[in-house]
Scaffold this motif. Sequence first.
Motif, PDB file in Angstrom:
ATOM      1  N   PRO A  40      44.525  30.258  13.889  1.00 36.09           N
ATOM      2  CA  PRO A  40      44.443  30.454  15.343  1.00 36.09           C
ATOM      3  C   PRO A  40      45.813  30.775  15.946  1.00 36.09           C
ATOM      4  CG  PRO A  40      44.280  28.120  14.792  1.00 36.09           C
ATOM      5  CD  PRO A  40      44.395  28.858  13.496  1.00 36.09           C
ATOM      6  N   GLY A  56      42.824  29.840  25.435  1.00 36.22           N
ATOM      7  CA  GLY A  56      43.054  29.786  23.988  1.00 36.22           C
ATOM      8  C   GLY A  56      42.602  31.070  23.300  1.00 36.22           C
ATOM      9  N   GLY A  74      47.215  30.274  19.027  1.00 34.03           N
ATOM     10  CA  GLY A  74      47.944  29.391  19.941  1.00 34.03           C
ATOM     11  C   GLY A  74      49.170  28.730  19.312  1.00 34.03           C
ATOM     12  N   ASP A  79      44.792  33.564  21.117  1.00 35.79           N
ATOM     13  CA  ASP A  79      44.360  34.008  19.786  1.00 35.79           C
ATOM     14  C   ASP A  79      44.370  35.538  19.698  1.00 35.79           C
ATOM     15  OD1 ASP A  79      44.012  31.363  19.091  1.00 35.79           O
ATOM     16  OD2 ASP A  79      41.853  31.353  19.425  1.00 35.79           O
ATOM     17  N   ASN A 132      49.835  22.296  23.169  1.00 34.58           N
ATOM     18  CA  ASN A 132      51.084  23.041  23.368  1.00 34.58           C
ATOM     19  C   ASN A 132      52.102  22.212  24.159  1.00 34.58           C
ATOM     20  OD1 ASN A 132      52.893  24.983  24.878  1.00 34.58           O
ATOM     21  ND2 ASN A 132      51.895  26.332  23.423  1.00 34.58           N
ATOM     22  N   GLU A 161      53.135  29.496  19.993  1.00 34.29           N
ATOM     23  CA  GLU A 161      54.002  28.407  20.455  1.00 34.29           C
ATOM     24  C   GLU A 161      55.281  28.348  19.623  1.00 34.29           C
ATOM     25  OE1 GLU A 161      52.567  24.289  20.059  1.00 34.29           O
ATOM     26  OE2 GLU A 161      54.029  23.720  21.581  1.00 34.29           O
ATOM     27  N   GLY A 170      41.961  22.303  23.161  1.00 33.38           N
ATOM     28  CA  GLY A 170      42.950  22.608  22.130  1.00 33.38           C
ATOM     29  C   GLY A 170      44.307  23.089  22.617  1.00 33.38           C
ATOM     30  N   VAL A 171      44.324  23.888  23.690  1.00 30.37           N
ATOM     31  CA  VAL A 171      45.595  24.473  24.142  1.00 30.37           C
ATOM     32  C   VAL A 171      46.541  23.387  24.680  1.00 30.37           C
ATOM     33  CG1 VAL A 171      46.628  26.274  25.601  1.00 30.37           C
ATOM     34  CG2 VAL A 171      44.367  26.624  24.629  1.00 30.37           C
ATOM     35  N   SER A 179      40.752  25.389  26.463  1.00 30.00           N
ATOM     36  CA  SER A 179      40.460  25.445  25.025  1.00 30.00           C
ATOM     37  C   SER A 179      40.245  26.885  24.591  1.00 30.00           C
ATOM     38  CB  SER A 179      39.230  24.588  24.722  1.00 30.00           C
ATOM     39  OG  SER A 179      38.066  25.237  25.185  1.00 30.00           O
ATOM     40  N   GLY A 180      39.722  27.049  23.373  1.00 30.81           N
ATOM     41  CA  GLY A 180      39.473  28.388  22.864  1.00 30.81           C
ATOM     42  C   GLY A 180      38.213  28.989  23.467  1.00 30.81           C
ATOM     43  N   GLY A 181      37.306  28.136  23.911  1.00 30.15           N
ATOM     44  CA  GLY A 181      36.047  28.629  24.468  1.00 30.15           C
ATOM     45  C   GLY A 181      35.968  28.488  25.979  1.00 30.15           C
ATOM     46  N   HIS A 218      30.155  19.103  25.133  1.00 28.36           N
ATOM     47  CA  HIS A 218      31.446  19.202  24.438  1.00 28.36           C
ATOM     48  C   HIS A 218      32.633  19.152  25.425  1.00 28.36           C
ATOM     49  CE1 HIS A 218      34.016  20.644  21.123  1.00 28.36           C
ATOM     50  NE2 HIS A 218      34.581  21.448  22.008  1.00 28.36           N
ATOM     51  N   HIS A 256      35.944  16.674  25.644  1.00 28.38           N
ATOM     52  CA  HIS A 256      37.377  17.004  25.756  1.00 28.38           C
ATOM     53  C   HIS A 256      38.029  16.192  26.877  1.00 28.38           C
ATOM     54  CE1 HIS A 256      38.298  19.967  22.786  1.00 28.38           C
ATOM     55  NE2 HIS A 256      37.332  20.794  23.147  1.00 28.38           N
ATOM     56  N   THR A 295      42.286  18.825  19.799  1.00 32.53           N
ATOM     57  CA  THR A 295      41.429  19.913  19.309  1.00 32.53           C
ATOM     58  C   THR A 295      40.069  19.308  18.929  1.00 32.53           C
ATOM     59  OG1 THR A 295      42.846  19.669  17.376  1.00 32.53           O
ATOM     60  CG2 THR A 295      43.004  21.741  18.539  1.00 32.53           C
ATOM     61  N   ASP A 296      39.114  20.180  18.598  1.00 39.53           N
ATOM     62  CA  ASP A 296      37.741  19.709  18.410  1.00 39.53           C
ATOM     63  C   ASP A 296      37.635  18.535  17.438  1.00 39.53           C
ATOM     64  OD1 ASP A 296      36.949  21.546  20.199  1.00 39.53           O
ATOM     65  OD2 ASP A 296      36.036  22.928  18.765  1.00 39.53           O
TER      66      ASP A 296
HETATM   67  O1  KG4 Z   1      39.414  22.720  21.803  1.00 38.54           O
HETATM   68  P1  KG4 Z   1      39.516  23.623  20.632  1.00 38.54           P
HETATM   69  O2  KG4 Z   1      39.859  23.003  19.298  1.00 38.54           O
HETATM   70  O3  KG4 Z   1      38.200  24.431  20.413  1.00 38.54           O
HETATM   71  C1  KG4 Z   1      37.394  24.885  21.470  1.00 38.54           C
HETATM   72  O4  KG4 Z   1      36.592  24.060  21.994  1.00 38.54           O
HETATM   73  O5  KG4 Z   1      37.578  26.063  21.832  1.00 38.54           O
HETATM   74  O6  KG4 Z   1      40.603  24.739  21.007  1.00 38.54           O
HETATM   75  C2  KG4 Z   1      40.995  25.722  20.113  1.00 38.54           C
HETATM   76  C3  KG4 Z   1      42.042  26.599  20.797  1.00 38.54           C
HETATM   77  C4  KG4 Z   1      42.411  27.850  20.008  1.00 38.54           C
HETATM   78  O7  KG4 Z   1      42.318  28.973  20.855  1.00 38.54           O
HETATM   79  C5  KG4 Z   1      43.844  27.587  19.578  1.00 38.54           C
HETATM   80  O8  KG4 Z   1      44.626  28.767  19.448  1.00 38.54           O
HETATM   81  C6  KG4 Z   1      44.351  26.710  20.712  1.00 38.54           C
HETATM   82  O9  KG4 Z   1      43.252  25.863  21.010  1.00 38.54           O
HETATM   83  N1  KG4 Z   1      45.509  25.895  20.326  1.00 38.54           N
HETATM   84  C7  KG4 Z   1      46.737  26.028  20.883  1.00 38.54           C
HETATM   85  C8  KG4 Z   1      47.587  25.125  20.198  1.00 38.54           C
HETATM   86  N2  KG4 Z   1      46.851  24.468  19.261  1.00 38.54           N
HETATM   87  C9  KG4 Z   1      45.568  24.947  19.352  1.00 38.54           C
HETATM   88  N3  KG4 Z   1      47.166  26.826  21.873  1.00 38.54           N
HETATM   89  C10 KG4 Z   1      48.463  26.737  22.201  1.00 38.54           C
HETATM   90  N4  KG4 Z   1      49.344  25.926  21.597  1.00 38.54           N
HETATM   91  C11 KG4 Z   1      48.952  25.093  20.600  1.00 38.54           C
HETATM   92  N5  KG4 Z   1      49.824  24.289  19.990  1.00 38.54           N
END
Ligand code: KG4
Length: 352
Positions: free
Chosen positions: A193, A178, A195, A182, A290, A199, A286-287, A151-153, A120, A124, A318-319
Amino acid sequence: MQALFMKSPIILSIDTSCDETSVAITQGRKVLANTISSQVALHKKYGGVYPSLAKRTHEQKIDLVVEKALTDAKKLKPNLKLNAVAVTQGPGLAIALEVGIKKAKVLSSAYKLPLIAVNHLEGHIYACLAQNSQGQPQREMLFPSLCLVVSGGHTGLYLTATLGQYQLLGETLDDACGEALDKAAKILKLGYPGGPIIERLAEKQELNPKFKLTPPLKAKTNLSFSYSGLKTQFLYLVQSLSDKDFSQNLGSLALAFQTACFEQVIRKTTQAVRTYQPKMLLCGGGVIRNKTLRKNLRQLARDQNLKIFFPLKKNLITDNAAMIGVAASFKFQRNDFVKNLSSLDRLPRFEL
Ligand code: KG4
Ligand code: ZN
């Protein structure tokens, strides 16, 4: 598996690593369809991803999402003929990954197509190379490349000297960036979520910083990241405020937390650039959605005279499964297929 040579294989890919059920059809780096069924609304009331609910929802949605992706791709390519199936093997939630892997095996054996297992995180990173259906933009990789995943993970930096091989330079010792955003949103009683909510709040406050969090001491000199200390510091700051100060300062609090999170990303990335002198920087996770983080990373790239790529569209950041399809097309060219379908298993902690 017999060696296959094809510059732009058409691949059906699946990602069910967390709370999005996604299926894509890609042709080489071109995205023909990228269907994402998000479960965010379902998990919202739990303030985070509820694993058994994620699994059940993936199971309910997967067939529909496969159908939708095929229908969308056939609008662009009426005689669509698949050359392979790809799936996220990990990292991610074990019981969620399982659903995608099971479906990928069924499709692979029913249509006698080779199966490609993808990490995964590599997805990314490769999201930066994804193109629209017209084959734009035509981005080329320069080596060595520095890859930043936020990302979130996961939160980490990787160096790649050749396609498909990564050297881990540093990753988070505790929470991912991320995940920290969260958790901060939860502390502010905002929602999930966190993030994007942080923002939006921080944006309005940008010219008026009121609070400052000190950077984490852990992981001070190396390229590791750390976010759990920052979260605790933030919790104490919030607890020290009266109810009135808390509700009047949500924006300033969000800004302070976001600033401290991104300061660390920029500091570590700058350090990695100085040490390893990469020719380009690929940013994913995902982050990266921002705007402030992207602005700061662009500035870093300008300062360091470095080429920088972000994924083309928000739904590639994002995913999503299109990023898995793009990564898989490079594996296809190397004949990197799953040798034995029945032995393919989820790898929740799959490292790059
Ligand atoms: O990549 P992702 O979709 O899933 C994982 O593989 O973890 O990332 C999700 C993360 C979440 O923690 C979410 O809060 C963050 O990405 N995220 C953001 C924004 N959009 C999503 N963080 C900051 N600013 C954003 N606009
Ligand atoms: Zn992800």
